[in-house]
Write a protein that holds these residues in place. Structure first.
Motif, PDB file in Angstrom:
ATOM      1  N   UNK A 110       0.836  -1.201   0.000  1.00 20.08           N
ATOM      2  CA  UNK A 110       0.000   0.000   0.000  1.00 20.08           C
ATOM      3  C   UNK A 110       0.872   1.252   0.000  1.00 20.08           C
ATOM      4  N   UNK A 170       1.948   1.771  -3.435  1.00 22.12           N
ATOM      5  CA  UNK A 170       0.874   2.335  -4.247  1.00 22.12           C
ATOM      6  C   UNK A 170       0.772   3.845  -4.020  1.00 22.12           C
ATOM      7  N   UNK A 178       3.474   5.459  -5.840  1.00 22.83           N
ATOM      8  CA  UNK A 178       3.181   5.494  -7.268  1.00 22.83           C
ATOM      9  C   UNK A 178       2.364   6.709  -7.679  1.00 22.83           C
ATOM     10  N   UNK A 229     -10.805   3.374  -9.294  1.00 25.42           N
ATOM     11  CA  UNK A 229      -9.499   2.794  -8.969  1.00 25.42           C
ATOM     12  C   UNK A 229      -9.367   1.453  -9.689  1.00 25.42           C
ATOM     13  N   UNK A 283      -4.704   5.212 -10.940  1.00 28.50           N
ATOM     14  CA  UNK A 283      -5.295   4.323  -9.940  1.00 28.50           C
ATOM     15  C   UNK A 283      -4.697   4.621  -8.571  1.00 28.50           C
ATOM     16  N   UNK A 284      -3.372   4.807  -8.540  1.00 28.63           N
ATOM     17  CA  UNK A 284      -2.705   5.059  -7.266  1.00 28.63           C
ATOM     18  C   UNK A 284      -3.109   6.396  -6.676  1.00 28.63           C
ATOM     19  N   UNK A 308      -6.606   6.169  -5.389  1.00 29.09           N
ATOM     20  CA  UNK A 308      -6.556   5.318  -4.203  1.00 29.09           C
ATOM     21  C   UNK A 308      -5.935   6.033  -3.022  1.00 29.09           C
ATOM     22  N   UNK A 309      -4.882   6.805  -3.281  1.00 32.06           N
ATOM     23  CA  UNK A 309      -4.207   7.508  -2.195  1.00 32.06           C
ATOM     24  C   UNK A 309      -5.149   8.513  -1.537  1.00 32.06           C
ATOM     25  N   UNK A 356      -8.491   8.399  -1.502  1.00 33.10           N
ATOM     26  CA  UNK A 356      -9.522   7.640  -0.774  1.00 33.10           C
ATOM     27  C   UNK A 356      -8.970   7.103   0.540  1.00 33.10           C
ATOM     28  N   UNK A 357      -7.746   6.558   0.464  1.00 30.74           N
ATOM     29  CA  UNK A 357      -7.147   5.971   1.662  1.00 30.74           C
ATOM     30  C   UNK A 357      -6.887   7.035   2.721  1.00 30.74           C
ATOM     31  N   UNK A 389     -10.107   7.971   4.369  1.00 27.36           N
ATOM     32  CA  UNK A 389     -10.578   6.914   5.262  1.00 27.36           C
ATOM     33  C   UNK A 389      -9.783   6.884   6.561  1.00 27.36           C
TER      34      UNK A 389
END
Lengths: 276, 415
Positions: free
Chosen positions: B50, B53, B56, B372, B385-386, B389-390, B392-393, B396
């Motif tokens: 992760x 990612x 990235x 993603x 995508x990264x 995702x980053x 969103x992560x 969260x």
């Protein structure tokens, strides 16, 4: 609260409304499962009531078709491997974490349970990139490792819960009576934490058995699991065999989780936490 | 004298203290060794991937790796006009090599992200350049493709001399680089991500509100009923909670279909004459997600309500408060911790939904997770995508931090 005998008419109306609303919400919660399950016994491939005739042909389809059979076999194989691996890793970690004065307990705990906090797609993508690098993509080993990562936090949490209130003087007594640490563990600690371990391993099994997103990313055509086949089936065209598969998954979850609940209840009663 | 006294005074217990400390350290080490296998396992199979990612999202050395000569030659370029012959010669060298190594499409794809339509240009000019024997390259290259005469492509290549790029993160919030490397808003056809994030927030808030409105009365009923009947009703809440998300989503697909059970029932009851559009749109998404999340919101509220003693409401009533006033002013405020915990948990979990919108939602109901997945599996644009995702992560994890401050992760229970 029950409506008392001297409640005003207004209160009585509210009381009835509240009851009706609750009935509707509970119906909303339970109905999808109870409406859909009978459809898997429909003799014709339609999803409507009334059923013209009952039949087991979709279950026959499920258990006898190579595609579904392979998926069931894969799911069970992966889930059993995951269960073994995560139970060992998780129990060891829980034993360590339950020791008094464990260094950086909160930080370590946060890292260990982070797989259940992070959104599943992020986990899946991260693992996909990583596996692409190390060559674990489309392999059973990769899938088992990925599922183990997701399942182990449940083992840690469940076993830790059994260990709270664990009387450490028992092991000390065993050691004082001349038991080696291994003997003390096998004869004293293990029997006491066994219910927790079994619950944890069942959770791990279920996590792997139901998992679909990570499987979609890291598993190849050969590692098709039951949820993966269901997912692609729903995307194309939903068939009654999928409902049969869903029914079997549901049945499985209910049996496993009832077992966990009974185990927890028994263990709490034995340890005197709950006196019922 | 004093020091000697102090020294002799401690002489007896120093070894003991040291011994104790040593034993304690050994105990700590033993405990740590037990945790170590899992810790290493989670670090390698989870934290590291992760982290990579996330990295990235800002790291992209495609151009640096595949066009080393051009990148080196561009270091001297001031960026004002088209670069000189030396840079073009370097470019020709890199393109020749990429044609031989079959990496022209990778370069083309990277340039194509920022200058749409240039993928085929790059591939074709790489093919043509490989036939050129020697310079001058500047005119020859511009002739093979007008792309190389554009200032924008050179700014892009100049940005590529650094392995770190803000491009993907900027795109994720609908910004991009202009031809002169300034940060500008994306053109409307590319500016989709702010919508996606707002939609994700909107759906998550809607589901949290729906589950609260539906869950609160039931939690109240369960908390106030006598134990026996509440246990029985509790099964109705826990049973769906135990069923896998995929199975519950499948159930909704079957129920909400055009000729599914819900439409058939409504038509049989003459509520509607035509089958209603219930699936592959926002209605289906919210209904299915609320159904899945309802127990998650309900259970924390229930467990807080269980601890509220009825004597407060009774006291309020005996002091003359009406039933609603007593409920609103005395009972309801005490349930707020449960409401906050349940709604926040549902909200956080909703942000990451993927399976349910994919199966019961339409194209306009896909949330961040779907994008993603889309960029990972279909577009093969791992940077995008990264970056998504980053974001969103990060959102969260921040929310979890607040949740933990507010409620405590230890209080999350399973089943």
């Amino acid at each position: 609260m029950a409506a008392s005998a001297y409640a005003s008419p207004m209160e009585k109306t509210w009381y009835c409304l509240h009851r009706m609303l609750c009935a509707m919400v509970l119906l909303f919660l339970i109905a999808p499962i109870f409406v859909v399950v009978p459809l898997s016994f429909n003799s014709v491939p339609f999803f409507t009531y009334p059923l013209p005739r009952l039949s087991l042909r979709w279950y026959q389809d499920f258990f006898l078709t190579v595609r579904w059979q392979g998926a069931l076999y894969n799911s069970i194989f992966v889930a059993v491997s995951v269960t073994l691996l995560s139970t060992v890793l998780g129990t060891l970690a829980a034993l360590g974490l339950s020791r008094p004065k464990f260094p950086w307990r909160t930080a370590v705990m946060t890292v260990l349970i982070s797989p259940i906090i992070v959104p599943i797609v992020i986990t899946a993508v991260g693992m996909y990139f990583f596996y692409a690098d190390v060559g674990l993509l489309n392999s059973y080993a990769g899938l088992v490792l990925a599922h183990t990562t997701l399942a182990t936090p449940f083992v840690v949490i469940t076993v830790l819960a059994t260990l709270t209130g664990f009387d450490h003087s028992l092991t000390r007594a065993a050691a004082g009576l001349g038991a080696t640490p291994v003997t003390a563990f096998l004869k004293v600690t293990l029997p006491l934490i066994l219910p927790g371990m079994i619950s944890g391993s069942l959770f791990a099994f279920l996590t792997s058995f139901d998992e679909v997103v990570v499987t979609l990313f890291v598993a190849g055509a050969e590692q098709r699991t039951l949820p993966k086949v269901m997912f692609s089936g729903i995307r194309e065209e939903i068939s009654p065999t999928i409902i049969a598969a869903a029914t079997i998954l549901t049945l499985f979850s209910i049996v496993v989780l009832t077992t966990i609940e009974l185990l927890r209840w028994r263990s709490e009663r034995l340890r005197g936490i709950r006196n019922t | 004298m004093a020091t000697i006294a102090a020294h002799t005074g401690n002489l007896e217990d120093v070894p003991l203290r040291l011994k104790l400390r040593r034993v304690e350290r050994r105990q700590k080490l033993k405990a740590f060794i037990l945790v170590l296998p899992l810790l290493l396992f989670v670090l390698t199979t989870f934290v590291l991937p992760i982290g990579r990612m996330m990295f990235n999202a800002v790291h992209d050395n495609t151009l640096l790796k595949l066009m080393p000569r051009t990148m080196r030659a561009l270091d001297a370029w001031d960026g004002s006009d088209l670069p000189g012959e030396a840079v073009y010669a370097a470019l020709a060298g890199d393109l020749k090599e990429s044609s031989a190594q079959r990496t022209a499409s990778v370069i083309g794809k990277r340039i194509n992200y920022e200058l749409p339509g240039s993928l085929s240009e790059v591939i074709s000019s790489a093919r043509k350049v490989s036939k050129l024997s020697d310079g001058p390259y500047r005119e020859a290259l511009i002739e093979t493709s007008p792309l190389w005469g554009q200032h924008g492509v050179w700014s892009l290549l100049k940005r590529g001399t650094s392995a770190y790029t803000g491009y993907y993160l900027l795109r994720s919030v609908d910004y991009q680089y202009s031809p002169d490397s300034r940060i500008v808003a994306s053109p409307p056809e590319n500016a989709i991500f702010r919508d996606v994030f707002l939609r994700t927030l909107g759906i998550s808030i809607a589901v949290s509100v729906v589950t609260l409105l539906l869950g609160f009365p039931v939690a109240y009923l369960l908390a106030t009923l006598p134990r026996k009947s509440s246990n029985l009703l509790m099964i109705l809440v826990v049973l769906p909670f135990w069923t896998s998300v995929l199975v519950r989503t499948t159930a909704w697909v079957v129920l909400l279909q055009q000729h599914g059970v819900v439409n058939d029932t409504l038509m049989a009851l003459h509520v509607i004459s035509q089958p209603a559009e219930l699936i592959y749109n926002r209605i289906g998404t919210i209904v299915a997600m609320s159904h899945i999340q309802l127990p998650v919101t309900l259970l924390p509220i229930y467990s807080v309500m269980k601890t509220i003693s009825p004597i407060y409401v009774r006291a309020a009533r005996s002091l003359g408060a009406g039933p609603f006033y007593a409920f609103w002013k005395v009972y309801f405020p005490q349930t707020l911790p449960g409401i906050a915990a349940g709604c926040l948990l549902t909200f956080i979990l909703c942000l990451g939904y993927y399976i349910t919108p994919a199966l019961v939602g339409g194209p306009a109901d896909q949330m961040v997770s779907s994008f993603v997945a889309h960029y990972t599996n279909e577009e093969l644009n791992w940077g995008m995508a990264s970056a998504l995702g980053a974001i969103l992560l990060t959102a969260t994890l921040l929310l979890y931090y607040f949740f933990n401050k507010l409620v405590g992760v230890d209080r999350i229970k399973m089943g």
